[in-house]
Design a protein around this motif. Structure first.
Motif, PDB file in Angstrom:
ATOM      1  N   ILE A 182       0.865  -1.185   0.000  1.00 40.32           N
ATOM      2  CA  ILE A 182       0.000   0.000   0.000  1.00 40.32           C
ATOM      3  C   ILE A 182       0.895   1.227   0.000  1.00 40.32           C
ATOM      4  CG2 ILE A 182      -1.756   1.279   1.285  1.00 40.32           C
ATOM      5  CD1 ILE A 182      -2.759  -1.443   2.323  1.00 40.32           C
ATOM      6  N   ASN A 183       0.679   2.090  -0.962  1.00 38.34           N
ATOM      7  CA  ASN A 183       1.529   3.264  -1.155  1.00 38.34           C
ATOM      8  C   ASN A 183       0.736   4.545  -0.925  1.00 38.34           C
ATOM      9  OD1 ASN A 183       3.902   1.807  -1.965  1.00 38.34           O
ATOM     10  ND2 ASN A 183       2.808   1.330  -3.861  1.00 38.34           N
ATOM     11  N   PRO A 184       0.863   5.132   0.264  1.00 40.31           N
ATOM     12  CA  PRO A 184       0.130   6.364   0.526  1.00 40.31           C
ATOM     13  C   PRO A 184       0.853   7.590  -0.029  1.00 40.31           C
ATOM     14  CG  PRO A 184       0.578   5.107   2.573  1.00 40.31           C
ATOM     15  CD  PRO A 184       1.466   4.576   1.488  1.00 40.31           C
ATOM     16  N   GLY A 185       0.050   8.626  -0.290  1.00 44.19           N
ATOM     17  CA  GLY A 185       0.585   9.978  -0.491  1.00 44.19           C
ATOM     18  C   GLY A 185       0.637  10.667   0.861  1.00 44.19           C
ATOM     19  N   LEU A 186       0.239  11.934   0.891  1.00 46.03           N
ATOM     20  CA  LEU A 186       0.355  12.717   2.133  1.00 46.03           C
ATOM     21  C   LEU A 186      -0.606  12.236   3.212  1.00 46.03           C
ATOM     22  CD1 LEU A 186       0.403  16.408   0.814  1.00 46.03           C
ATOM     23  CD2 LEU A 186       2.301  15.218   1.940  1.00 46.03           C
ATOM     24  N   VAL A 187      -0.069  11.787   4.307  1.00 47.12           N
ATOM     25  CA  VAL A 187      -0.878  11.370   5.461  1.00 47.12           C
ATOM     26  C   VAL A 187      -0.415  12.183   6.659  1.00 47.12           C
ATOM     27  CG1 VAL A 187      -1.742   9.417   6.791  1.00 47.12           C
ATOM     28  CG2 VAL A 187      -0.684   9.007   4.547  1.00 47.12           C
ATOM     29  N   GLU A 188      -1.328  12.834   7.340  1.00 45.44           N
ATOM     30  CA  GLU A 188      -0.919  13.631   8.500  1.00 45.44           C
ATOM     31  C   GLU A 188      -0.817  12.738   9.735  1.00 45.44           C
ATOM     32  OE1 GLU A 188      -3.100  17.237   9.218  1.00 45.44           O
ATOM     33  OE2 GLU A 188      -1.486  18.001  10.501  1.00 45.44           O
ATOM     34  N   THR A 189       0.429  12.491  10.124  1.00 43.91           N
ATOM     35  CA  THR A 189       0.753  11.660  11.299  1.00 43.91           C
ATOM     36  C   THR A 189       1.930  12.363  11.980  1.00 43.91           C
ATOM     37  OG1 THR A 189       2.366  10.399  10.009  1.00 43.91           O
ATOM     38  CG2 THR A 189       0.118   9.531  10.038  1.00 43.91           C
ATOM     39  N   GLU A 190       2.720  11.608  12.716  1.00 43.09           N
ATOM     40  CA  GLU A 190       3.945  12.205  13.275  1.00 43.09           C
ATOM     41  C   GLU A 190       5.102  12.179  12.273  1.00 43.09           C
ATOM     42  OE1 GLU A 190       4.790  10.463  17.129  1.00 43.09           O
ATOM     43  OE2 GLU A 190       2.732  10.825  17.785  1.00 43.09           O
ATOM     44  N   PHE A 191       4.791  11.684  11.071  1.00 37.41           N
ATOM     45  CA  PHE A 191       5.810  11.513  10.031  1.00 37.41           C
ATOM     46  C   PHE A 191       6.643  12.787   9.796  1.00 37.41           C
ATOM     47  CE2 PHE A 191       6.873  11.635   5.425  1.00 37.41           C
ATOM     48  CZ  PHE A 191       7.552  10.446   5.268  1.00 37.41           C
ATOM     49  N   SER A 192       5.963  13.914   9.590  1.00 31.74           N
ATOM     50  CA  SER A 192       6.701  15.154   9.280  1.00 31.74           C
ATOM     51  C   SER A 192       7.368  15.751  10.516  1.00 31.74           C
ATOM     52  CB  SER A 192       5.773  16.174   8.615  1.00 31.74           C
ATOM     53  OG  SER A 192       5.395  15.710   7.326  1.00 31.74           O
ATOM     54  N   VAL A 193       6.787  15.511  11.686  1.00 31.46           N
ATOM     55  CA  VAL A 193       7.433  15.959  12.932  1.00 31.46           C
ATOM     56  C   VAL A 193       8.774  15.227  13.094  1.00 31.46           C
ATOM     57  CG1 VAL A 193       7.208  16.101  15.446  1.00 31.46           C
ATOM     58  CG2 VAL A 193       5.187  16.448  13.991  1.00 31.46           C
ATOM     59  N   VAL A 194       8.765  13.932  12.782  1.00 28.38           N
ATOM     60  CA  VAL A 194      10.011  13.149  12.838  1.00 28.38           C
ATOM     61  C   VAL A 194      10.970  13.644  11.752  1.00 28.38           C
ATOM     62  CG1 VAL A 194      10.995  10.824  12.528  1.00 28.38           C
ATOM     63  CG2 VAL A 194       8.893  11.131  13.873  1.00 28.38           C
ATOM     64  N   ARG A 195      10.416  13.862  10.538  1.00 26.88           N
ATOM     65  CA  ARG A 195      11.255  14.329   9.416  1.00 26.88           C
ATOM     66  C   ARG A 195      12.010  15.606   9.803  1.00 26.88           C
ATOM     67  NH1 ARG A 195       9.493  14.751   3.208  1.00 26.88           N
ATOM     68  NH2 ARG A 195      11.355  13.519   2.923  1.00 26.88           N
ATOM     69  N   PHE A 196      11.270  16.556  10.409  1.00 25.64           N
ATOM     70  CA  PHE A 196      11.874  17.849  10.746  1.00 25.64           C
ATOM     71  C   PHE A 196      12.378  17.886  12.183  1.00 25.64           C
ATOM     72  CE2 PHE A 196       8.901  19.020   7.177  1.00 25.64           C
ATOM     73  CZ  PHE A 196       9.906  19.117   6.219  1.00 25.64           C
ATOM     74  N   ARG A 197      12.705  16.733  12.700  1.00 28.69           N
ATOM     75  CA  ARG A 197      13.380  16.576  13.996  1.00 28.69           C
ATOM     76  C   ARG A 197      12.671  17.347  15.101  1.00 28.69           C
ATOM     77  NH1 ARG A 197      17.479  16.827   9.863  1.00 28.69           N
ATOM     78  NH2 ARG A 197      18.985  15.131  10.001  1.00 28.69           N
ATOM     79  N   GLY A 198      11.336  17.241  15.128  1.00 34.59           N
ATOM     80  CA  GLY A 198      10.556  17.822  16.219  1.00 34.59           C
ATOM     81  C   GLY A 198      10.011  19.219  15.946  1.00 34.59           C
ATOM     82  N   ASP A 199      10.329  19.796  14.803  1.00 34.66           N
ATOM     83  CA  ASP A 199       9.833  21.154  14.467  1.00 34.66           C
ATOM     84  C   ASP A 199       8.377  21.070  13.995  1.00 34.66           C
ATOM     85  OD1 ASP A 199       9.218  23.627  13.337  1.00 34.66           O
ATOM     86  OD2 ASP A 199      11.220  23.895  12.471  1.00 34.66           O
ATOM     87  N   LYS A 200       7.460  21.260  14.953  1.00 39.88           N
ATOM     88  CA  LYS A 200       6.029  21.058  14.692  1.00 39.88           C
ATOM     89  C   LYS A 200       5.491  22.090  13.688  1.00 39.88           C
ATOM     90  CE  LYS A 200       1.885  19.238  16.020  1.00 39.88           C
ATOM     91  NZ  LYS A 200       1.073  19.616  14.849  1.00 39.88           N
ATOM     92  N   ASN A 201       5.982  23.324  13.756  1.00 38.76           N
ATOM     93  CA  ASN A 201       5.503  24.348  12.816  1.00 38.76           C
ATOM     94  C   ASN A 201       5.854  23.983  11.382  1.00 38.76           C
ATOM     95  OD1 ASN A 201       4.307  25.994  14.707  1.00 38.76           O
ATOM     96  ND2 ASN A 201       6.207  27.138  15.105  1.00 38.76           N
ATOM     97  N   ARG A 202       7.071  23.522  11.191  1.00 38.37           N
ATOM     98  CA  ARG A 202       7.491  23.128   9.853  1.00 38.37           C
ATOM     99  C   ARG A 202       6.703  21.901   9.390  1.00 38.37           C
ATOM    100  NH1 ARG A 202      13.570  21.830   7.583  1.00 38.37           N
ATOM    101  NH2 ARG A 202      12.945  21.936   5.392  1.00 38.37           N
ATOM    102  N   ALA A 203       6.456  21.001  10.311  1.00 40.79           N
ATOM    103  CA  ALA A 203       5.664  19.805   9.975  1.00 40.79           C
ATOM    104  C   ALA A 203       4.254  20.213   9.548  1.00 40.79           C
ATOM    105  CB  ALA A 203       5.615  18.854  11.169  1.00 40.79           C
ATOM    106  N   ASP A 204       3.647  21.139  10.296  1.00 40.38           N
ATOM    107  CA  ASP A 204       2.286  21.572   9.973  1.00 40.38           C
ATOM    108  C   ASP A 204       2.218  22.192   8.581  1.00 40.38           C
ATOM    109  OD1 ASP A 204       1.344  20.679  12.370  1.00 40.38           O
ATOM    110  OD2 ASP A 204       1.345  22.646  13.354  1.00 40.38           O
ATOM    111  N   SER A 205       3.283  22.871   8.170  1.00 41.68           N
ATOM    112  CA  SER A 205       3.263  23.567   6.879  1.00 41.68           C
ATOM    113  C   SER A 205       3.170  22.592   5.706  1.00 41.68           C
ATOM    114  CB  SER A 205       4.494  24.477   6.732  1.00 41.68           C
ATOM    115  OG  SER A 205       5.643  23.685   6.542  1.00 41.68           O
ATOM    116  N   VAL A 206       3.548  21.346   5.923  1.00 41.94           N
ATOM    117  CA  VAL A 206       3.447  20.322   4.874  1.00 41.94           C
ATOM    118  C   VAL A 206       1.977  20.122   4.471  1.00 41.94           C
ATOM    119  CG1 VAL A 206       3.810  17.851   4.381  1.00 41.94           C
ATOM    120  CG2 VAL A 206       5.552  19.151   5.652  1.00 41.94           C
ATOM    121  N   TYR A 207       1.087  20.307   5.433  1.00 39.92           N
ATOM    122  CA  TYR A 207      -0.336  20.012   5.207  1.00 39.92           C
ATOM    123  C   TYR A 207      -1.185  21.272   5.071  1.00 39.92           C
ATOM    124  CZ  TYR A 207       1.842  15.806   7.010  1.00 39.92           C
ATOM    125  OH  TYR A 207       2.710  14.770   7.212  1.00 39.92           O
ATOM    126  N   LYS A 208      -0.545  22.412   4.863  1.00 39.57           N
ATOM    127  CA  LYS A 208      -1.254  23.701   4.716  1.00 39.57           C
ATOM    128  C   LYS A 208      -2.031  23.750   3.405  1.00 39.57           C
ATOM    129  CE  LYS A 208      -0.276  26.798   8.068  1.00 39.57           C
ATOM    130  NZ  LYS A 208       1.164  27.038   8.359  1.00 39.57           N
TER     131      LYS A 208
END
Ligand code: NDP
Ligand code: 8X3
Length: 254
Positions: A182-208
């Protein structure tokens, strides 16, 4: 689906996001849960919650780092029979040009997304072969099909998941074992928070400006794939939010 009743489902990365949502959905289908991740306290509270909500299902947890093969083997020994394996544990570190990727990030992504998935599969597959029964569902990504700038290693790791999935499908073609991706596209999880090493604001901007998928959306597809009759294998699924059409082609409301 009643086909999932009483099945033993091993979910890696069940402490968050898609894996956690899969645990909830399999519990609702009255499957038994074998939950693994590094953050065992999260698994324990999920176990408590689901046990009180659904009586009669069995839930085991195990503190697991899929990068460690001995740890993986101990987990699978502890869990016993696995009917369905959801290879979900995975992560991305950073959004960086190839020359800027640290050795640590490189190792973390390859060791988790590729070698970790292989370790768990190797631990589970021999018994599936003995029983001529079982279903392995790998969580890949659109990133494995469409590499994007600053995502080289993550994309490569998910391309590896696609190759491994398809090769394994060939290797089990003469058995009743199913292998799916199963190949997902953008899923809002902790994925981007982990990607940006805990930067929640930057993670949130992925889903703006876009309504992304949520973890339940993917868990529903996992349940669908797992719940088909035994002669049906959903080999591959690509799942996008409606306003996404490719790895980096996303329509955002102004
Ligand atoms: P989350 O960060 O919310 O969840 C990731 C899970 O993986 C956590 O439970 C984490 O648990 C676990 N994990 C990470 N490293 C390890 C490890 N070494 N050993 C065991 N478990 C580990 O992200 P998602 O739910 O989004 O990610 C799940 C999968 O979906 C990943 O494979 C990801 O690549 C894939 N995916 C995600 C997309 C997205 O947009 N979110 C899109 C496409 C695919 P813990 O830290 O407790 O170990
Ligand atoms: C996660 C999706 O596009 O952020 O696999 O890489 S993406």
């Amino acid at each position: 689906s009643s086909r999932l009743l009483g099945k033993n489902v091993l979910i890696t990365g069940a402490s968050s996001g898609i894996g956690e949502a899969c645990a909830r959905h399999f519990a609702q289908a009255r499957s038994n849960l074998l939950l693994a991740a590094r953050r065992q306290e999260r698994l324990e509270s999920l176990k408590k919650e689901l046990e009180s909500k659904y009586s009669g299902i069995k839930i085991l947890t195990f503190e697991l780092d899929v990068r460690n093969k001995a740890n993986v083997n101990a987990a699978v020994e502890h869990f016993g029979q696995v009917d369905i394996l959801v290879n979900n544990a995975g992560l991305v570190i950073g959004l960086d040009k190839l020359e800027d990727i640290t050795e640590e990030a490189l190792d973390t992504m390859i060791d988790t997304n590729v070698k970790g998935l292989v370790h768990v599969t190797q631990a589970v597959l021999p018994k599936m072969r003995q029983r001529n029964k079982g279903h392995i569902i790998n969580i890949g990504s659109v990133a494995g099909q469409q590499p994007y700038a600053n995502g080289s290693i993550y994309c490569a790791s998910k391309a590896a998941v696609a190759s491994i999935t398809r090769a394994l499908m060939h290797e089990t073609v003469d058995t009743a074992i199913r292998v799916s991706e199963i190949n997902p596209g953008l899923v809002e999880t902790e994925f981007s928070v982990v990607r940006f090493r805990g930067d929640k604001n930057r993670a949130d901007s992925v889903y703006k400006g876009i309504e992304p998928l949520n973890a339940d959306d993917i868990a529903e597809t996992v349940i669908f794939v797992a719940g088909r009759p035994e002669h049906v294998n959903i080999a591959e699924m690509l799942v996008f939010p409606t306003n996404q059409s490719g790895a980096t082609t996303v329509y955002r409301k102004p």
